[in-house]
Design a protein around this motif. Sequence first.
Motif, PDB file in Angstrom:
ATOM      1  N   THR A 150       0.771  -1.066   0.033  1.00 47.12           N
ATOM      2  CA  THR A 150      -0.103  -0.058   0.025  1.00 47.12           C
ATOM      3  C   THR A 150       0.892   1.243   0.050  1.00 47.12           C
ATOM      4  O   THR A 150       1.794   1.450   0.901  1.00 47.12           O
ATOM      5  CB  THR A 150      -0.742   0.113   1.185  1.00 47.12           C
ATOM      6  OG1 THR A 150      -1.439  -1.185   1.320  1.00 47.12           O
ATOM      7  CG2 THR A 150      -1.989   1.115   1.154  1.00 47.12           C
ATOM      8  N   VAL A 151       0.577   2.143  -0.807  1.00 48.40           N
ATOM      9  CA  VAL A 151       1.642   3.317  -0.892  1.00 48.40           C
ATOM     10  C   VAL A 151       0.578   4.609  -0.827  1.00 48.40           C
ATOM     11  O   VAL A 151      -0.384   4.866  -1.375  1.00 48.40           O
ATOM     12  CB  VAL A 151       2.041   3.486  -2.305  1.00 48.40           C
ATOM     13  CG1 VAL A 151       2.995   4.898  -2.279  1.00 48.40           C
ATOM     14  CG2 VAL A 151       2.896   2.340  -2.569  1.00 48.40           C
ATOM     15  N   TRP A 152       0.855   5.123   0.382  1.00 47.38           N
ATOM     16  CA  TRP A 152      -0.133   6.353   0.949  1.00 47.38           C
ATOM     17  C   TRP A 152       0.192   7.565   0.302  1.00 47.38           C
ATOM     18  O   TRP A 152       1.512   7.857   0.309  1.00 47.38           O
ATOM     19  CB  TRP A 152      -0.310   6.219   2.364  1.00 47.38           C
ATOM     20  CG  TRP A 152      -0.931   5.305   3.037  1.00 47.38           C
ATOM     21  CD1 TRP A 152      -0.550   4.105   4.035  1.00 47.38           C
ATOM     22  CD2 TRP A 152      -2.295   4.968   2.743  1.00 47.38           C
ATOM     23  NE1 TRP A 152      -1.445   3.290   3.893  1.00 47.38           N
ATOM     24  CE2 TRP A 152      -2.636   3.319   3.354  1.00 47.38           C
ATOM     25  CE3 TRP A 152      -3.508   5.097   2.170  1.00 47.38           C
ATOM     26  CZ2 TRP A 152      -3.652   2.835   3.468  1.00 47.38           C
ATOM     27  CZ3 TRP A 152      -4.583   4.714   2.015  1.00 47.38           C
ATOM     28  CH2 TRP A 152      -4.715   3.463   2.858  1.00 47.38           C
ATOM     29  N   PRO A 153      -0.609   8.688   0.298  1.00 50.13           N
ATOM     30  CA  PRO A 153      -0.185   9.831  -0.108  1.00 50.13           C
ATOM     31  C   PRO A 153       0.835  10.509   1.038  1.00 50.13           C
ATOM     32  O   PRO A 153       0.922  10.233   2.260  1.00 50.13           O
ATOM     33  CB  PRO A 153      -1.202  10.859  -0.150  1.00 50.13           C
ATOM     34  CG  PRO A 153      -2.310   9.683  -0.053  1.00 50.13           C
ATOM     35  CD  PRO A 153      -2.021   8.360   0.603  1.00 50.13           C
ATOM     36  N   SER A 154       1.815  11.292   0.556  1.00 50.73           N
ATOM     37  CA  SER A 154       2.762  11.879   1.364  1.00 50.73           C
ATOM     38  C   SER A 154       2.620  13.508   1.452  1.00 50.73           C
ATOM     39  O   SER A 154       2.351  13.867   0.210  1.00 50.73           O
ATOM     40  CB  SER A 154       4.317  11.627   0.953  1.00 50.73           C
ATOM     41  OG  SER A 154       5.126  12.614   1.096  1.00 50.73           O
ATOM     42  N   SER A 155       2.470  14.034   2.456  1.00 45.97           N
ATOM     43  CA  SER A 155       2.360  15.584   2.698  1.00 45.97           C
ATOM     44  C   SER A 155       3.689  16.136   1.952  1.00 45.97           C
ATOM     45  O   SER A 155       3.542  17.260   1.799  1.00 45.97           O
ATOM     46  CB  SER A 155       2.241  16.002   4.087  1.00 45.97           C
ATOM     47  OG  SER A 155       3.130  15.442   4.901  1.00 45.97           O
TER      48      SER A 155
END
Length: 328
Positions: A290-295
């Motif tokens: 899973t690759v989540w959004p990065s701020s």
Amino acid sequence: MTASSSKKWVVLATGGTIAGLAADVSVASNYQAAQVGAADLLAQWGLAMSGQVVVDQVAQVDSKDMNDALWRTVLRRCQHWRDQADVAGVVLTHGSDTLEETAFLLHWLLPQGCPVVLTGAMLPSNAPNTDGPDNLRLALDWLDSGHAQGVSVAFGGHILHPEWLTKSHADRLSAFTSGDCAPLAIRHNQSWILGDKPKTLRSMWRRPRLEDALAQPDWPRVEVFMHHAQAQPWWLAPEVLAHQPGTPLKGVVLAATGHGTFNEAWQVALSKLAEEGVQVAISSRCAFSTVWPSSQHAGWFYSDHLNAVKTRLALQMTCLAQEVDVRR
Ligand code: ASP
């Protein structure tokens, strides 16, 4: 499988190993994909079911040669058949190599309607132990079961979701898996073991309308690069990009490491591309991650649970939807 109602099923055929022929059946791994028409396969395997199954041979290719133009044809034919009141479902026969991409694209673009089930085979049609007839029967049985919805894949006794499945094995009849996401269903002794509904994408991808995707003669160019130890983004250097033939690059997917990590050189190159208006998406080179959004990188896209090749399609369709917005 029943042939009871007046409803039809359509087999939309595109080629692949399921339609392949081995010159010498004792060496079935040495064969040509996409040689036999689907009507002949159905007749040979006793699946023609006197008029209940309609065959539409849309192509005869090895799926390594799948391309945007052929995808548009497949989408059009799917919709054509799904618009007929007497059609209860569509089976799409396809080579296993890019099956996951076609399944995802259909899932992404087709509006609600009767189910579409993709299937294929790992052994050519004339191999003594070919898996083609079992897989085709599985797909038709899944349609007949009444459980099929949207787009799904029937292969090796399992029914899998297009967002999750991937070809994990080139040397097994059960070539596909959906990793930690349980199959939608498993065929067991003539009945179905149904799984839970899988999680579907949460991220910011766009879905253009099917008509808009079909009307676009050239889909935006989006490419995948793989991150690895010492990876360098040479191909994305401005002087290299400036000399590339063909349509300009609209999007880049990085199949990054693990949960979406990459080295400083890629960080710099991708940030520069993003500043220049190229869309950037981060996926993983792991089949399941899973690759989540990065701020850190506002405006970049993140794959969620899509693998890199499906992320490419999600980004391509997002770019296409953005282009349609600009033209309106
Ligand atoms: N090369 C073949 C194809 O993708 C492999 C297969 O069907 O399994 O068409």
